[in-house]
Motif scaffolding. Structure first.
Motif, PDB file in Angstrom:
ATOM      1  N   ALA A   1      16.652  -3.334  -2.810  1.00 39.72           N
ATOM      2  CA  ALA A   1      16.384  -1.897  -2.859  1.00 39.72           C
ATOM      3  C   ALA A   1      14.904  -1.597  -2.860  1.00 39.72           C
ATOM      4  N   ALA A   2      14.078  -2.620  -2.578  1.00 38.96           N
ATOM      5  CA  ALA A   2      12.632  -2.456  -2.706  1.00 38.96           C
ATOM      6  C   ALA A   2      12.046  -1.376  -1.824  1.00 38.96           C
ATOM      7  N   PRO A   3      12.468  -1.214  -0.539  1.00 43.55           N
ATOM      8  CA  PRO A   3      11.838  -0.174   0.272  1.00 43.55           C
ATOM      9  C   PRO A   3      11.946   1.210  -0.347  1.00 43.55           C
ATOM     10  N   ALA A   4      13.108   1.548  -0.954  1.00 41.17           N
ATOM     11  CA  ALA A   4      13.233   2.863  -1.571  1.00 41.17           C
ATOM     12  C   ALA A   4      12.302   2.981  -2.762  1.00 41.17           C
ATOM     13  N   ARG A   5      12.192   1.902  -3.567  1.00 42.39           N
ATOM     14  CA  ARG A   5      11.281   1.952  -4.707  1.00 42.39           C
ATOM     15  C   ARG A   5       9.849   2.095  -4.238  1.00 42.39           C
TER      16      ARG A   5
ATOM     17  N   LEU B   1       2.423  -4.267   4.654  1.00 42.06           N
ATOM     18  CA  LEU B   1       2.581  -5.678   4.316  1.00 42.06           C
ATOM     19  C   LEU B   1       3.828  -5.896   3.463  1.00 42.06           C
ATOM     20  N   LEU B   2       4.019  -5.033   2.478  1.00 43.28           N
ATOM     21  CA  LEU B   2       5.167  -5.176   1.591  1.00 43.28           C
ATOM     22  C   LEU B   2       6.476  -4.868   2.320  1.00 43.28           C
TER      23      LEU B   2
ATOM     24  N   ASP C   1      -3.693   1.845   0.841  1.00 43.62           N
ATOM     25  CA  ASP C   1      -2.274   1.976   0.487  1.00 43.62           C
ATOM     26  C   ASP C   1      -1.381   1.831   1.716  1.00 43.62           C
ATOM     27  N   TYR C   2      -1.822   2.379   2.840  1.00 39.16           N
ATOM     28  CA  TYR C   2      -1.040   2.257   4.077  1.00 39.16           C
ATOM     29  C   TYR C   2      -0.895   0.784   4.462  1.00 39.16           C
ATOM     30  N   GLY C   3      -2.014   0.065   4.489  1.00 36.34           N
ATOM     31  CA  GLY C   3      -1.964  -1.342   4.865  1.00 36.34           C
ATOM     32  C   GLY C   3      -1.133  -2.158   3.899  1.00 36.34           C
ATOM     33  N   LEU C   4      -1.288  -1.899   2.605  1.00 38.86           N
ATOM     34  CA  LEU C   4      -0.524  -2.634   1.605  1.00 38.86           C
ATOM     35  C   LEU C   4       0.969  -2.353   1.743  1.00 38.86           C
TER      36      LEU C   4
ATOM     37  N   ALA D   1       4.952  -5.219  -8.741  1.00 37.91           N
ATOM     38  CA  ALA D   1       4.107  -6.261  -9.321  1.00 37.91           C
ATOM     39  C   ALA D   1       3.100  -6.786  -8.304  1.00 37.91           C
ATOM     40  N   VAL D   2       3.550  -7.021  -7.069  1.00 35.75           N
ATOM     41  CA  VAL D   2       2.647  -7.525  -6.036  1.00 35.75           C
ATOM     42  C   VAL D   2       1.614  -6.461  -5.660  1.00 35.75           C
ATOM     43  N   ALA D   3       2.050  -5.206  -5.579  1.00 32.68           N
ATOM     44  CA  ALA D   3       1.108  -4.122  -5.274  1.00 32.68           C
ATOM     45  C   ALA D   3       0.044  -4.013  -6.360  1.00 32.68           C
ATOM     46  N   ALA D   4       0.439  -4.185  -7.625  1.00 26.21           N
ATOM     47  CA  ALA D   4      -0.530  -4.135  -8.720  1.00 26.21           C
ATOM     48  C   ALA D   4      -1.552  -5.259  -8.585  1.00 26.21           C
TER      49      ALA D   4
END
Length: 265
Positions: free
Chosen positions: A252-256, A236-237, A230-233, A101-104
């Protein structure tokens, strides 16, 4: 004094810090003024924006505009908030993982900034921009997504205070490049190829930089820009994910995110 001129006792002069007053001129509204300002900015850039030019575009005198907007500083606040009105407001009820959601949101912000590259130049001049209705709605949505993921509200607010300027900052060089390409009348790939000889000369004493540019030669400039963004985003995430409390919704966010990043590339 124009009807909407800020009072002398106002601590910070801002369109959001004073009541709107004065009778509207028939046939002219603040919304029309802001729409015309955005059109002028899109067509000619920040340098072209003035109350006089805007009045001419609307077929009205600058004095008429002052009944709705006290000056150029307020106009900047209004166009920046209009910009944020183009963004989709995230909602944790949609069920998307917080990281997606944040990436979007970040990608939506980037796309809007590339449609309106002037926003990069004026974003920091927008005074009390956080009080604008569109930015407030967008910010509330981002906070809700982060809070639902497990961040406390203070941490969520600090995360958002880093994320939004970071996206605008990452877009700044991209927007400048696109503006230069458009002024030159070429497409991005042709412009990049024409600059290759100049780049070689400029980088001749900087072998690492030259190697980077050489490796990118022949690649679509848009793909290069996408990869950097995408790399920078993602980094950050990654940093935000590391701040989640143990057992938070983003455990589990890093795997997603790795899967999402792979799909984006």
């Amino acid at each position: 004094m124009p009807a909407d001129t800020p009072a002398d006792d106002q601590p910070i002069r801002s369109v959001w810090a004073r009541p709107r007053r004065g009778r509207a001129q028939p046939g002219l509204s603040r919304d029309q003024i802001v729409s015309a300002a955005v059109e002028l900015l899109d067509a000619e850039g920040v340098e072209a924006l003035s109350m006089r030019r805007l009045g001419a575009a609307l077929g009205a005198g600058a004095t008429s505009l002052y009944r709705h907007v006290a000056g150029k500083d307020e106009l900047i606040e209004l166009v920046v908030d209009r910009f944020y009105g183009e963004l989709a407001v995230p909602d944790p009820a949609d069920g998307a993982p917080w990281r997606d959601a944040v990436a979007a949101c970040a990608r939506d912000l980037r796309a809007a900034a590339l449609r309106h590259p002037w926003v990069v130049a004026v974003h920091g001049q927008a005074g009390l921009s956080q009080l604008g209705p569109n930015l407030a709605r967008f910010s509330e949505g981002v906070l809700a997504v982060l809070e639902a993921a497990g961040f406390d509200l203070v941490e969520a607010d600090r995360a958002m205070s880093v994320l939004l300027p970071a996206v605008i900052g990452m877009v700044s060089s991209e927007a400048a490049w696109l503006s230069a390409v458009r002024r030159g009348g070429a497409d991005e790939r042709d412009a990049a190829e024409r600059l290759w000889a100049v780049t070689q000369e400029a980088m001749r004493d900087h072998p690492r930089l030259l190697a980077v540019y050489a490796a990118q030669r022949g690649t679509e400039p848009r793909a290069v820009m996408d990869a950097y963004f995408d790399y920078g985003l993602d980094r950050l995430l990654d940093g935000l994910a590391a701040r989640l409390p143990a057992g938070g919704a983003g455990g589990a966010a890093p795997a997603r995110a790795e899967g999402a990043a792979g799909g984006a590339d």
